[in-house]
Design an enzyme around this catalytic site. Structure first.
Site, PDB file in Angstrom:
ATOM      1  N   LYS A 138       9.853   5.094   6.958  1.00 52.02           N
ATOM      2  CA  LYS A 138      10.219   3.887   6.213  1.00 52.02           C
ATOM      3  C   LYS A 138      11.400   4.222   5.311  1.00 52.02           C
ATOM      4  O   LYS A 138      11.285   5.086   4.434  1.00 52.02           O
ATOM      5  CB  LYS A 138       9.046   3.448   5.334  1.00 52.02           C
ATOM      6  CG  LYS A 138       7.808   2.947   6.074  1.00 52.02           C
ATOM      7  CD  LYS A 138       6.630   2.873   5.111  1.00 52.02           C
ATOM      8  CE  LYS A 138       5.467   2.052   5.639  1.00 52.02           C
ATOM      9  NZ  LYS A 138       4.252   2.234   4.816  1.00 52.02           N
ATOM     10  N   GLN A 140      -6.471  -1.737   7.255  1.00 51.33           N
ATOM     11  CA  GLN A 140      -5.322  -2.609   6.975  1.00 51.33           C
ATOM     12  C   GLN A 140      -4.676  -3.219   8.228  1.00 51.33           C
ATOM     13  O   GLN A 140      -4.306  -4.379   8.238  1.00 51.33           O
ATOM     14  CB  GLN A 140      -4.297  -1.779   6.208  1.00 51.33           C
ATOM     15  CG  GLN A 140      -3.039  -2.480   5.790  1.00 51.33           C
ATOM     16  CD  GLN A 140      -2.137  -1.562   4.977  1.00 51.33           C
ATOM     17  OE1 GLN A 140      -2.389  -1.307   3.810  1.00 51.33           O
ATOM     18  NE2 GLN A 140      -1.083  -1.055   5.584  1.00 51.33           N
ATOM     19  N   GLU A 141      -4.515  -2.397   9.278  1.00 52.89           N
ATOM     20  CA  GLU A 141      -3.727  -2.877  10.423  1.00 52.89           C
ATOM     21  C   GLU A 141      -4.392  -2.561  11.756  1.00 52.89           C
ATOM     22  O   GLU A 141      -4.771  -1.411  12.002  1.00 52.89           O
ATOM     23  CB  GLU A 141      -2.325  -2.233  10.409  1.00 52.89           C
ATOM     24  CG  GLU A 141      -1.547  -2.575   9.158  1.00 52.89           C
ATOM     25  CD  GLU A 141      -0.246  -1.808   9.008  1.00 52.89           C
ATOM     26  OE1 GLU A 141       0.305  -1.344  10.034  1.00 52.89           O
ATOM     27  OE2 GLU A 141       0.209  -1.659   7.869  1.00 52.89           O
ATOM     28  N   GLU A 143       1.471  -9.439   7.088  1.00 52.68           N
ATOM     29  CA  GLU A 143       2.347  -9.029   8.191  1.00 52.68           C
ATOM     30  C   GLU A 143       2.246  -9.971   9.385  1.00 52.68           C
ATOM     31  O   GLU A 143       2.625  -9.624  10.507  1.00 52.68           O
ATOM     32  CB  GLU A 143       2.046  -7.582   8.589  1.00 52.68           C
ATOM     33  CG  GLU A 143       2.339  -6.617   7.439  1.00 52.68           C
ATOM     34  CD  GLU A 143       2.270  -5.156   7.824  1.00 52.68           C
ATOM     35  OE1 GLU A 143       1.845  -4.842   8.958  1.00 52.68           O
ATOM     36  OE2 GLU A 143       2.620  -4.319   6.984  1.00 52.68           O
ATOM     37  N   SER A 163       0.880  -1.183   0.000  1.00 49.23           N
ATOM     38  CA  SER A 163       0.000   0.000   0.000  1.00 49.23           C
ATOM     39  C   SER A 163       0.911   1.225   0.000  1.00 49.23           C
ATOM     40  O   SER A 163       1.210   1.811   1.026  1.00 49.23           O
ATOM     41  CB  SER A 163      -0.925  -0.008   1.223  1.00 49.23           C
ATOM     42  OG  SER A 163      -0.206   0.091   2.422  1.00 49.23           O
ATOM     43  N   HIS A 177      -3.458  -6.190   2.550  1.00 47.78           N
ATOM     44  CA  HIS A 177      -2.543  -7.178   3.134  1.00 47.78           C
ATOM     45  C   HIS A 177      -3.216  -8.513   3.451  1.00 47.78           C
ATOM     46  O   HIS A 177      -2.573  -9.410   3.989  1.00 47.78           O
ATOM     47  CB  HIS A 177      -1.909  -6.636   4.428  1.00 47.78           C
ATOM     48  CG  HIS A 177      -0.983  -5.477   4.204  1.00 47.78           C
ATOM     49  ND1 HIS A 177      -0.479  -4.716   5.221  1.00 47.78           N
ATOM     50  CD2 HIS A 177      -0.460  -4.960   3.061  1.00 47.78           C
ATOM     51  CE1 HIS A 177       0.306  -3.763   4.723  1.00 47.78           C
ATOM     52  NE2 HIS A 177       0.324  -3.894   3.416  1.00 47.78           N
ATOM     53  N   ASP A 196       1.576   8.543   6.648  1.00 45.95           N
ATOM     54  CA  ASP A 196       2.427   7.553   5.977  1.00 45.95           C
ATOM     55  C   ASP A 196       2.373   7.811   4.466  1.00 45.95           C
ATOM     56  O   ASP A 196       3.284   8.408   3.899  1.00 45.95           O
ATOM     57  CB  ASP A 196       1.940   6.143   6.334  1.00 45.95           C
ATOM     58  CG  ASP A 196       2.618   5.047   5.535  1.00 45.95           C
ATOM     59  OD1 ASP A 196       3.639   5.322   4.887  1.00 45.95           O
ATOM     60  OD2 ASP A 196       2.134   3.890   5.537  1.00 45.95           O
ATOM     61  N   LYS A 227       6.770  -0.300  14.486  1.00 50.72           N
ATOM     62  CA  LYS A 227       5.828  -1.356  14.088  1.00 50.72           C
ATOM     63  C   LYS A 227       6.549  -2.292  13.136  1.00 50.72           C
ATOM     64  O   LYS A 227       7.238  -1.855  12.215  1.00 50.72           O
ATOM     65  CB  LYS A 227       4.541  -0.788  13.495  1.00 50.72           C
ATOM     66  CG  LYS A 227       4.646  -0.077  12.162  1.00 50.72           C
ATOM     67  CD  LYS A 227       3.237   0.169  11.584  1.00 50.72           C
ATOM     68  CE  LYS A 227       3.294   0.609  10.139  1.00 50.72           C
ATOM     69  NZ  LYS A 227       1.966   0.753   9.519  1.00 50.72           N
ATOM     70  N   HIS A 250       8.492  -1.183   9.374  1.00 48.20           N
ATOM     71  CA  HIS A 250       8.836  -2.184   8.353  1.00 48.20           C
ATOM     72  C   HIS A 250       7.989  -1.927   7.109  1.00 48.20           C
ATOM     73  O   HIS A 250       7.206  -0.969   7.069  1.00 48.20           O
ATOM     74  CB  HIS A 250       8.543  -3.586   8.899  1.00 48.20           C
ATOM     75  CG  HIS A 250       7.063  -3.792   9.144  1.00 48.20           C
ATOM     76  ND1 HIS A 250       6.456  -5.021   9.183  1.00 48.20           N
ATOM     77  CD2 HIS A 250       6.052  -2.893   9.340  1.00 48.20           C
ATOM     78  CE1 HIS A 250       5.167  -4.888   9.397  1.00 48.20           C
ATOM     79  NE2 HIS A 250       4.897  -3.619   9.495  1.00 48.20           N
ATOM     80  N   ARG A 251       8.083  -2.801   6.103  1.00 50.07           N
ATOM     81  CA  ARG A 251       7.150  -2.818   4.979  1.00 50.07           C
ATOM     82  C   ARG A 251       6.415  -4.150   4.998  1.00 50.07           C
ATOM     83  O   ARG A 251       6.836  -5.097   5.652  1.00 50.07           O
ATOM     84  CB  ARG A 251       7.877  -2.675   3.624  1.00 50.07           C
ATOM     85  CG  ARG A 251       8.634  -1.397   3.399  1.00 50.07           C
ATOM     86  CD  ARG A 251       7.852  -0.122   3.622  1.00 50.07           C
ATOM     87  NE  ARG A 251       6.630   0.067   2.892  1.00 50.07           N
ATOM     88  CZ  ARG A 251       6.420   0.983   1.949  1.00 50.07           C
ATOM     89  NH1 ARG A 251       7.406   1.775   1.574  1.00 50.07           N
ATOM     90  NH2 ARG A 251       5.229   1.131   1.377  1.00 50.07           N
ATOM     91  N   SER A 252       5.318  -4.223   4.244  1.00 48.40           N
ATOM     92  CA  SER A 252       4.577  -5.491   4.238  1.00 48.40           C
ATOM     93  C   SER A 252       5.389  -6.598   3.558  1.00 48.40           C
ATOM     94  O   SER A 252       5.236  -7.776   3.880  1.00 48.40           O
ATOM     95  CB  SER A 252       3.214  -5.313   3.579  1.00 48.40           C
ATOM     96  OG  SER A 252       3.346  -4.681   2.331  1.00 48.40           O
ATOM     97  N   ASP A 259      -3.860   1.342  11.542  1.00 47.50           N
ATOM     98  CA  ASP A 259      -3.476   1.917  10.254  1.00 47.50           C
ATOM     99  C   ASP A 259      -4.553   1.516   9.254  1.00 47.50           C
ATOM    100  O   ASP A 259      -4.453   0.474   8.607  1.00 47.50           O
ATOM    101  CB  ASP A 259      -2.102   1.416   9.791  1.00 47.50           C
ATOM    102  CG  ASP A 259      -1.743   1.973   8.411  1.00 47.50           C
ATOM    103  OD1 ASP A 259      -2.492   2.841   7.902  1.00 47.50           O
ATOM    104  OD2 ASP A 259      -0.721   1.543   7.837  1.00 47.50           O
ATOM    105  N   GLU A 298      -3.020   5.921  11.950  1.00 49.00           N
ATOM    106  CA  GLU A 298      -2.155   6.263  10.809  1.00 49.00           C
ATOM    107  C   GLU A 298      -2.997   6.247   9.538  1.00 49.00           C
ATOM    108  O   GLU A 298      -3.873   5.382   9.385  1.00 49.00           O
ATOM    109  CB  GLU A 298      -1.058   5.188  10.751  1.00 49.00           C
ATOM    110  CG  GLU A 298      -0.129   5.260   9.550  1.00 49.00           C
ATOM    111  CD  GLU A 298       0.736   3.994   9.490  1.00 49.00           C
ATOM    112  OE1 GLU A 298       1.066   3.405  10.552  1.00 49.00           O
ATOM    113  OE2 GLU A 298       1.076   3.582   8.363  1.00 49.00           O
TER     114      GLU A 298
HETATM  115  C1  LIG Z   1       3.627  -1.139   6.407  1.00 48.70           C
HETATM  116  C2  LIG Z   1       2.661  -0.680   5.609  1.00 48.70           C
HETATM  117  O1  LIG Z   1       2.295  -1.357   4.503  1.00 48.70           O
HETATM  118  P1  LIG Z   1       3.093  -1.327   3.109  1.00 48.70           P
HETATM  119  O2  LIG Z   1       4.487  -1.728   3.378  1.00 48.70           O
HETATM  120  O3  LIG Z   1       2.329  -2.283   2.244  1.00 48.70           O
HETATM  121  O4  LIG Z   1       3.012   0.103   2.623  1.00 48.70           O
HETATM  122  C3  LIG Z   1       1.920   0.554   5.919  1.00 48.70           C
HETATM  123  O5  LIG Z   1       1.025   0.942   5.160  1.00 48.70           O
HETATM  124  O6  LIG Z   1       2.200   1.205   6.923  1.00 48.70           O
HETATM  125 MG   LIG Z   2       0.645   2.741   6.622  1.00 51.39          MG
END
Ligand SMILES: C=C(OP(=O)(O)O)C(=O)O
Ligand SMILES: [Mg+2]
Length: 432
Positions: free
Chosen positions: A341, A167-168, A209, A44, A159, A316, A392, A369-371, A247, A289
């Protein structure tokens, strides 16, 4: 700083946690110090992120998603530049990489190539100094600290293959007094959540994740499950107990007409903000987020005005770890925190600049991190060095996620005097 010479610059196409190609980079210095990095990859993504270089669509390897071009950038142009002369700092090398690329979004050589080199070199330089990576990354203005881990225990959005649009759903053990206690709480709540889902006849399939991906529709159903799992594990849900961070990644569920799709509902921006206002009354949510889409600028203003003094509002997709964008957001008063990131901006130096800008502007930072991940644990050290108190890295399960939490446990054991938790300035702001 004494000069250093880079003699080896190698890259390899490897797999990430989604089974998609990414790259690893190895750097060797003349004094024998070495550094390695595994490059993460998002799903994303914000539209203004630095660009990952992928091989061509009509390439049959990995359906065109291979990264041999990025490997070629590292071993070709970048290696030639880095081996050409002696250097004095990572910042100097990062600046030269940005200049060599020559585009605003690192699309020519690839942000994946550049960030891999930058991270691997940071590790080589830390090894050269004989300390831990976080000790190399920390700046004089910062007191390093161990971050509160935000465990993403329920996955939705892009995800996971379930109907949840958010998403989270993360749990943050605010009541923990140490890294090991925080990890223990996260793992116990995760296990309690698995038991609860199984008891309800729900699937315990995992999302990208490592969080569970049950067939739920409304975010409130997921929030209720988090509260129940926390209680079942013997902990107290609450801002000072086990808090919740969301998130929603709202850019992903905004419709072309500007409305937001949340379960069966279609909400306007102001209706979604009202829904968040009710959610934070009903559940111990301390941070949201990407509560609105990256292009909903007016909405972000309203959201910040309405909830910004009560909870953390993290940018983000809209901030993309870009110092210029974050500076302008701080000036305009959008949100009150930034997600950080490395691969969104593409060098360690620019990432550290983004962190410093937030710190100076009174914005909190959450290291992320990233997904799509590898077993690289760089972000654990980055979080400690930033002193921001928040990270996270997905669920407390799956190798690529726990690599970061385990590294934090190692740092905590190595440096027992490091403080743990949110810095006072953040917890006071949200009245913990
Ligand atoms: C970790 C995330 O997902 P992605 O790495 O897919 O952007 C996020 O959106 O914060
Ligand atoms: Mg995000």
């Amino acid at each position: 700083m004494t000069r250093f010479e880079i003699i080896n610059v190698d890259a390899l196409e490897i797999l990430d946690s989604r089974g998609r190609p990414t790259l690893s980079v190895h750097i060797g210095l003349a004094d024998g110090s070495t550094g390695w990095a595994g490059v993460p990859s998002g799903a994303s993504t914000g539209s203004r992120e630095a660009v990952e270089l992928r091989d061509h669509e009509d390439d049959s390897r990995y359906g065109g998603a291979g990264v041999l071009k990025a490997v070629g950038s590292v071993e070709g142009e970048i290696a030639r530049l880095l081996r050409r002369c002696g250097w004095t700092s990572l910042a100097e090398v990062d600046e030269a990489l940005v200049e060599l690329d020559g585009t605003d979004d690192k699309s020519r050589l690839g942000a994946n190539a550049i960030v891999g080199v930058s991270m691997a070199l940071a590790r080589a330089l830390a090894a050269r100094e004989g300390g831990l990576l976080y000790e190399y990354l920390v700046s004089e203005q910062v007191a390093p600290r161990l971050p509160v881990p935000h465990f993403n225990v329920l996955n939705g959005g892009v995800h996971a293959a379930n109907p949840l649009d958010f998403q989270e759903f993360m749990i943050a053990p605010m009541c923990a007094t140490s890294m090991s206690e925080a990890v223990q709480i996260g793992a116990e709540v995760y296990a309690a959540l698995r038991r609860r889902l199984a008891a309800e006849g729900q699937t315990t399939t995992l999302g990208d994740e490592g969080g569970f991906a049950p067939q739920l529709t409304d975010p409130e159903e997921a929030l209720a499950l988090l509260v129940t799992a926390t209680e079942n594990a013997g902990y107290t849900p609450g801002l000072r107990g086990v808090a919740i961070a969301l998130d929603p990644a709202a850019s992903e569920f905004r419709e072309p007409d500007g409305s937001y799709r949340v379960g069966r509902a279609r909400l306007s921006t102001s209706e979604l903000i009202k829904r968040y206002a009710v959610m934070i009354e009903d559940y111990p949510i301390w941070s949201i987020e990407d509560g609105l889409a990256e292009d909903d600028e007016d909405g972000w203003h309203s959201l910040t005005g309405r909830l910004g003094d009560r909870i953390q509002l993290v940018g983000d997709d809209n901030f993309v770890t870009n110092p210029k964008i974050i500076k302008s957001a701080i000036e305009r008063g959008i949100g009150n925190a930034a997600l950080i990131k490395l691969n969104q901006i593409g060098t360690v130096t620019e990432t550290l600049q983004a962190i410093a800008l937030c710190r100076d502007g009174g914005y909190a930072q959450m290291i992320s991190h990233r997904s799509g991940e590898t077993h690289d644990d760089f972000i654990a050290d980055l979080a400690v060095a930033a002193g921001c108190g928040q990270i996270k890295s997905g669920a407390p399960a799956r190798g690529e996620r726990v690599a970061k939490y385990n590294r934090l446990l190692e740092i905590a054991a190595h440096d027992p005097h490091l403080p743990f938790g949110l810095p006072g300035v953040i917890s006071r702001r949200h009245a913990f």
